[in-house]
Write an enzyme that holds these catalytic residues in place. Sequence first.
Site, PDB file in Angstrom:
ATOM      1  N   VAL A 194      -6.038  -7.264  -2.995  1.00 46.10           N
ATOM      2  CA  VAL A 194      -5.209  -7.142  -2.009  1.00 46.10           C
ATOM      3  C   VAL A 194      -3.689  -7.839  -2.199  1.00 46.10           C
ATOM      4  CG1 VAL A 194      -5.113  -7.467   0.622  1.00 46.10           C
ATOM      5  CG2 VAL A 194      -7.437  -7.919  -0.583  1.00 46.10           C
ATOM      6  N   ALA A 195      -3.204  -7.697  -3.425  1.00 45.70           N
ATOM      7  CA  ALA A 195      -1.987  -8.000  -3.748  1.00 45.70           C
ATOM      8  C   ALA A 195      -1.729  -9.528  -3.711  1.00 45.70           C
ATOM      9  CB  ALA A 195      -0.763  -7.343  -3.017  1.00 45.70           C
ATOM     10  N   CYS A 196      -0.754  -9.998  -2.996  1.00 54.32           N
ATOM     11  CA  CYS A 196      -0.481 -11.339  -2.709  1.00 54.32           C
ATOM     12  C   CYS A 196      -1.179 -12.107  -1.823  1.00 54.32           C
ATOM     13  CB  CYS A 196       1.159 -11.763  -2.420  1.00 54.32           C
ATOM     14  SG  CYS A 196       2.142 -11.337  -3.828  1.00 54.32           S
ATOM     15  N   SER A 197      -2.158 -11.413  -0.871  1.00 57.73           N
ATOM     16  CA  SER A 197      -3.028 -11.717  -0.031  1.00 57.73           C
ATOM     17  C   SER A 197      -4.301 -11.867  -0.699  1.00 57.73           C
ATOM     18  CB  SER A 197      -2.828 -11.144   1.270  1.00 57.73           C
ATOM     19  OG  SER A 197      -1.565 -11.353   1.994  1.00 57.73           O
TER      20      SER A 197
END
Length: 374
Positions: A155-158
Amino acid sequence: MATSVVMSGSGLWTPSHSISNEELVQAYNAYAEQFNTDNSAAIERGEVSAKPFSSAEFIEKASGIRSRFAYVKEGILDINRMRPSIAPRLDTELSDQAEMAIYAAKKALEAANKTAADIDVVIVSCAYTQRSYPALAIEVQDALGIKGFGFDMLVACSAATFALHRAYEMIAAGTAKGVLVINPELTSPQVNYCDRDSHFIFGDVATAMVVEAAETANAEHVYEIMSTKAVTSYSNNIRSNFGYVSRANDTNPFAADMLFHQEGRKVFKEVCPMAVEHISEHLQRHSLDSTHIKRWWLHQANINMNTLISRKLLGREPSIEEAPIVLDSYANTASAGSIIAFSLHHQDLVSGDIGLLCSFGAGYSIGSLLLKKR
């Protein structure tokens, strides 16, 4: 009665190699000079754009970053390579990211006073995984001797906050007794070190958290997860297009548009108000406002973004104690940034203190957890 869910241990593993702005700029400028010389005729004809030069001052002013850690430093500063030189490993050997994950996981387990027998779920969640399958989480689970199951999340940076949300839900539902969430952020292979506007942004690191029921927690520092909140809104402004379909597209899988790239100004303009709204709504759910929050563990992407979001929430400049910054020495570590901030800045809080852990990044995606010190 509903099960009370807590975070009981955090782990942080930092690579031994660090690269300062000065080192990075020296290599990039030498590369840019060589590129401009080699392509001088095409540049003069307007067929190729000249590479602009950079400076350590530009980087720090634009991002707040002074240095970053690298899993492997060799190759990054070589103007004839401009990418890390990571030796390949056999299928029978532990993968690079699994090794990073295990370092952080062991620290988190120790902090939580837990062993492998206390964990039955492993989630490896990060911006990039070095392979599609078998899941890194299952590799880590096996190496640590954990019974149960594991899975990967992207979820990429999350990725870290979203994985903590899943851990919270599993403990609350009674489908797990202990969840180990790990974020081995090996970002350097996806960095375009030939691009002035992005070559300085990312660093490598690994973080981990133990999530369990309050009744089983016996660590020194335990945080009740009061609630979680997440939102996603599709945007093309942050992309990393590398993937297996490039083989079928007959395109270069390592071209610049396949690596990390973003429209930084648009991201800043759109994500900041989105994050402020998200956090405000999360606090309002508990009839809280910014005055009730002792610590803000925010995503570590850009100092100007963090300052603006904190200022909007507090109505004033935040102190470094209220909203700690770690990106000056770690840079943007994708999903791990807020977890690093928590790992380094949570032990001083006292019983009853409330803090908010929040990520925001590509997707767009925003994830937050409201935490109370037990």
